[in-house]
Design an enzyme around this catalytic site. Structure first.
Site, PDB file in Angstrom:
ATOM      1  N   GLU A 161       0.875  -1.159   0.000  1.00  0.00           N
ATOM      2  CA  GLU A 161       0.000   0.000   0.000  1.00  0.00           C
ATOM      3  C   GLU A 161       0.920   1.218   0.000  1.00  0.00           C
ATOM      4  O   GLU A 161       1.807   1.314   0.860  1.00  0.00           O
ATOM      5  CB  GLU A 161      -0.874  -0.006   1.263  1.00  0.00           C
ATOM      6  CG  GLU A 161      -1.863   1.126   1.240  1.00  0.00           C
ATOM      7  CD  GLU A 161      -2.785   1.166   2.455  1.00  0.00           C
ATOM      8  OE1 GLU A 161      -2.808   0.192   3.228  1.00  0.00           O
ATOM      9  OE2 GLU A 161      -3.466   2.189   2.604  1.00  0.00           O
ATOM     10  N   ARG A 166       4.887 -13.087   9.575  1.00  0.00           N
ATOM     11  CA  ARG A 166       5.548 -11.832   9.246  1.00  0.00           C
ATOM     12  C   ARG A 166       6.886 -11.756   9.990  1.00  0.00           C
ATOM     13  O   ARG A 166       7.109 -12.425  10.985  1.00  0.00           O
ATOM     14  CB  ARG A 166       4.671 -10.645   9.577  1.00  0.00           C
ATOM     15  CG  ARG A 166       4.401 -10.438  11.055  1.00  0.00           C
ATOM     16  CD  ARG A 166       3.277  -9.451  11.311  1.00  0.00           C
ATOM     17  NE  ARG A 166       3.568  -8.115  10.843  1.00  0.00           N
ATOM     18  CZ  ARG A 166       2.932  -7.530   9.821  1.00  0.00           C
ATOM     19  NH1 ARG A 166       1.987  -8.142   9.170  1.00  0.00           N
ATOM     20  NH2 ARG A 166       3.230  -6.301   9.463  1.00  0.00           N
ATOM     21  N   LYS A 184       3.883   0.868   9.704  1.00  0.00           N
ATOM     22  CA  LYS A 184       4.098   2.121   8.984  1.00  0.00           C
ATOM     23  C   LYS A 184       3.517   3.305   9.758  1.00  0.00           C
ATOM     24  O   LYS A 184       4.040   4.408   9.682  1.00  0.00           O
ATOM     25  CB  LYS A 184       3.475   2.028   7.587  1.00  0.00           C
ATOM     26  CG  LYS A 184       4.430   1.344   6.612  1.00  0.00           C
ATOM     27  CD  LYS A 184       3.879   1.337   5.212  1.00  0.00           C
ATOM     28  CE  LYS A 184       2.961   0.169   5.010  1.00  0.00           C
ATOM     29  NZ  LYS A 184       2.505  -0.017   3.632  1.00  0.00           N
TER      30      LYS A 184
END
Ligand code: ATP
Ligand code: MG
Length: 556
Positions: free
Chosen positions: A35, A259, A269
């Site tokens: 994204e 992850r 983020k």
């Protein structure tokens, strides 16, 4: 391939089976779907190495897809930085795609669902929808809008698209199963209204698809064979499959892996953006950031990051990786590739009393003793006045101190053996000068003195030294898992950056190559800062020579 010897990870096993069974004609097409709402970090590198690595290994391809369905947080600056970082890591994508390119197709998919009686427009508030969803142990209840007719839904959805409704007044939901044990299947939201400007589609759209309705469908549009994501999406998989099945589109499949979590840093983020906006760091590329751009500016090489990602492997269960492993990987790489240079970070003067005043001798030092050919050499001017490190001298040295002190001998790297005869102090008791004599027959490479010394120290000729700024970095956080704290910013390490405004380096470093690693002998690995200017050279310490944290964290 680097790791042909290694056993297959679980995703490679799946891919090999698919190839054997000729699923999708044995074709492998993966995608990396960031994204564009921030810079890439080391966790993304893990996903990049996995997705691009799989495709490379099995003769497939990887698309880069910007998952840009949220107009409020996305920017073109991020798109550019992401592309730059992926290329820097050494990968090239097959096609550059944007979820926003599929808005029209996705809209038509939504129409298809409505026509099949599998989606409806709900006017309930988000609170009412949440309340009616039930809990994992209690089934949800239908809202009054669930029974709307297909025609009404088609009309209202079109009105939503045409901007006739206010934000939050309506959503489009899939009609699945309000008593499903999987909350994601309880009529999930597919579209929301947002009267916002989008970085690519401008004001064309005022309805935007939700993640679950965009992601799998985009995979399908691109005919992605293996859609790899992180474990939090396991409960989304039934919805991923349901949508593809009901829409009767290309059957992409989702697979999940753990992850990457790294200690002593944060990786979301949102938190990284907070560090930037609140000026805890200089920017996204601050060398203390776990971003790709930060690591690059710090002096990490693409090979070291790829190697790190390979080493940690692909796991099915969450774990936390010690940042010491990342540091190990860059040390291992730089030990083989960095050019050796001499730099004095905390200088004190050393005068060689029996070396002719004003004489300059050009010594040589090879660039890289780890390379078979040494990768050439550089001239090292030597004279009677040198800078050495303050802590390489002790007035009252203990027994095993193999450096300088009254009467002690040491070798000056690439030069001569010197003996300390005397020293000078100022009125405050600080040592200002160390006085030595040198042994003329002890020149490195042609030593006939027969004298053996245990220590070798680095130095820079005072007459030829260049002044530079050196920045020493340490971990940005004092605790292993800052994200678990009430306020992660409270655990920022106040000593994460130490600036040495005046360090002396050998003159050859004026020609330091941007992006190249240099080992400042005995001091660590350094690289030229990207924001360095010819008037003021700045070197960043990438990593120390040894793991100085090993004892503290008991890493053995
Ligand atoms: P954040 O929560 O930091 O915003 P994200 O997952 O939302 O991260 P995306 O831009 O959506 O960020 O991620 C792009 C791809 O990178 C996704 O496929 C995601 O699964 C993967 N990814 C993100 N963070 C990690 C991580 N820590 N380890 C492995 N893969 C990751
Ligand atoms: Mg995301």
């Amino acid at each position: 391939m680097e790791n042909e010897e290694k056993s297959l990870n679980f995703i490679e096993e799946i891919v090999e089976k698919d190839i054997q069974n000729s699923t999708h004609g044995g074709r492998v097409l993966t995608r990396f779907p960031p994204e564009p709402n921030g810079y890439l970090h080391i966790g993304h590198a893990k996903s990049i190495v996995l997705n691009f690595g799989l495709a490379q290994k099995y003769g497939g391809k990887t698309n880069l897809r910007f998952d840009d369905t949220n107009p409020l947080t996305e920017e073109t600056e991020y798109v550019e930085s992401i592309k730059n970082d992926i290329r820097w890591l050494g990968f090239e994508w097959e096609e550059e795609r944007y979820t926003s390119d599929y808005f029209e197709t996705l809209y038509n998919f939504a129409i298809t669902l409505i026509k099949k009686g599998l989606a409806y427009v709900d006017d309930s508030t988000s609170d009412a929808i949440a309340a009616a969803k039930g809990t994992p142990t209690e089934p949800g209840k239908p809202t009054p809008y669930r029974s709307r007719s297909v025609d009404e839904n088609l009309r209202l959805f079109e009105e939503m698209r045409d901007g006739k409704h206010a934000e939050g007044s309506k959503v489009l939901r899939a009609k699945i199963d309000l008593s499903s044990p999987n909350m994601h299947m309880r009529d999930p939201l597919l579209y929301r209204i947002k009267h916002a400007h989008h970085h690519r589609t401008g004001n064309k759209w005022c309805i935007y698809p939700m993640y679950d309705f965009a992601h799998g469908q985009s995979d399908s549009i691109e005919e992605i064979t293996h859609s790899i994501c992180t474990l939090e999406f396991v409960p989304h998989r039934p919805l991923y499959d349901w949508l593809i099945e009901k829409l009767e589109i290309f059957p992409s499949k989702q697979y999940e892996f753990a992850r990457l979590n790294l200690n002593y840093t944060v990786m979301s983020k949102r938190k990284l953006l907070q560090l930037v906006n609140e000026k805890y760091v200089e920017g996204w590329d601050d060398p203390r950031m776990p971003t790709i751009s930060g690591l690059r500016r710090r002096g990490y090489t693409p090979a070291s990051i790829r190697n790190f990602c390979e080493r940690i492997g692909v796991a099915k269960r969450e774990n936390i990786i010690d940042v010491g492993l990342l540091e190990f990987c860059i040390r291992e790489d730089l030990n083989k590739t960095a050019w050796r240079r001499m730099a004095v970070l905390d200088p004190v003067k050393l005068v060689i009393t029996n070396y002719p005043e004003g004489e300059v001798e050009m010594l040589v030092g090879e660039n890289n003793p780890e390379a078979a050919d040494g990768e050439g050499s550089r001239p090292l001017p030597f004279s009677n006045t040198l800078w050495i490190e303050r802590d390489d001298f002790m007035e009252n040295p203990p027994k095993k101190f193999f450096r300088l002190g009254p009467g002690l001998m040491v070798r000056l790297k690439h030069a001569y053996i010197v003996r300390c005869d005397d020293f000078v102090k100022d009125t405050d008791g600080n040592i200002t000068e160390i006085r030595c004599s040198y042994i003329p027959e002890s020149k490195s490479g042609e030593d006939t003195s027969g004298i053996k010394v245990k220590g070798t120290i680095h130095w820079v000729s005072a007459l030829h030294a260049k002044t530079v700024e050196v920045r020493l970095y340490d971990r940005l956080f004092n605790v292993e898992n800052p994200a678990a704290e009430e306020d992660f910013r409270a655990t920022i390490n106040p000593d994460s950056l130490q600036i040495i405004e005046k360090a002396y380096v050998e003159p050859d470093l004026l020609q330091a190559i941007p992006g190249k690693g240099y080992q400042f002998i005995r001091k660590g690995y350094f690289t030229l800062d990207t924001k360095s200017t010819p008037d003021k050279l700045v070197f960043n310490r990438t990593v120390t020579l040894r793991d100085t944290w090993a004892k503290e964290v008991n890493r053995g």
